[in-house]
Structure formats: structure tokens, C-alpha cells
Write a protein that holds these residues in place. Sequence first.
Motif: not given
Length: 156
Positions: A55, A97, A101-102, A104-105, A119, A121
Amino acid sequence: MRAVGLVPCAVGGTAIKEWARGEELYENMVRRAKESVKDGGEIKGLLWFQGESDTSTQIEANAYRGNMEKLIENVREDLGLPSLPIIQVAIASGLDDNYMEKVREAQLNINLPNVACVDAKGLDLNEDHLHLTTESQVKLGNMLADAYLKHFAASP
């Protein structure tokens, strides 16, 4: 009841590219997996919880899905297990951060046979805002076991 063994190969703070075929981490993982079954054991699945280090930049985050799909293809080929069940954990935190999300996607959208995703999260993090608390690690372990039983365990 049958014994279940785990072959831990985790190395903290590593990026997915460090787990590519030919890299030391990947080769050690495959060697240890093969060693674990030399006396008649059977590999029933691979648990994969990694990605926070990917990330840190947009380039690494964008490359994650292709790198992970290649890792799955390579490990299945090198272990001679073309349908090896794999459960990947979608990360709960990251170094940046903006790119979490990229990654995680990518993790949540791997669309290969016999690959499931759990997941993380929402699980509680330590004060470092990166690592799971002990209680969350236990919860994640139960989530992984449940996912394996749901997706991959043979019906009685």
C-alpha cells in the motif's frame, strides 16, 4: 480425529513481489511445503495474509492483483496441486491509506477457482494502527477455519 499441521512461512513487512517465483521467500515456502508432506502428509490449503507493504505506492497497489494471481498459479504448479484451495485475507490496514483500498479491492476480487477471501476490515488494530490485536488474530483464525470448512471441506 486427524492431525492438522501448519507450515508457517510468514515474514513480516514484505511486499508481494518478494514472494515471486525465484525469490528467496517463495522458494523457501515451496521447499518447506514439500518437506512437510515427504512422509505421507497432504497439503490441504494455503492461507495468505499479506499486502500491507504493497500500500506504500500506487504502482505497487496497482500491480497487486496480477502479482497475487501469478503467485497462486506458480505455487499450484510448483507443488503439483492445480486446484489447491487458497484463502486470502483482505487486509485491515496499510502503510498508506490512499492505496490500501486498491490492494483490498484486488484481494477481494481475485476470481480464480478454489480461491476464497476473508475480510479483516473492522477487526481491532493495535495502537500502531497496522497490526491486529491478539483478540482479533484469534477471531481471524476462526474466520479462516470457517471459510475453509464452508468452501473446501468435503461433505460428510
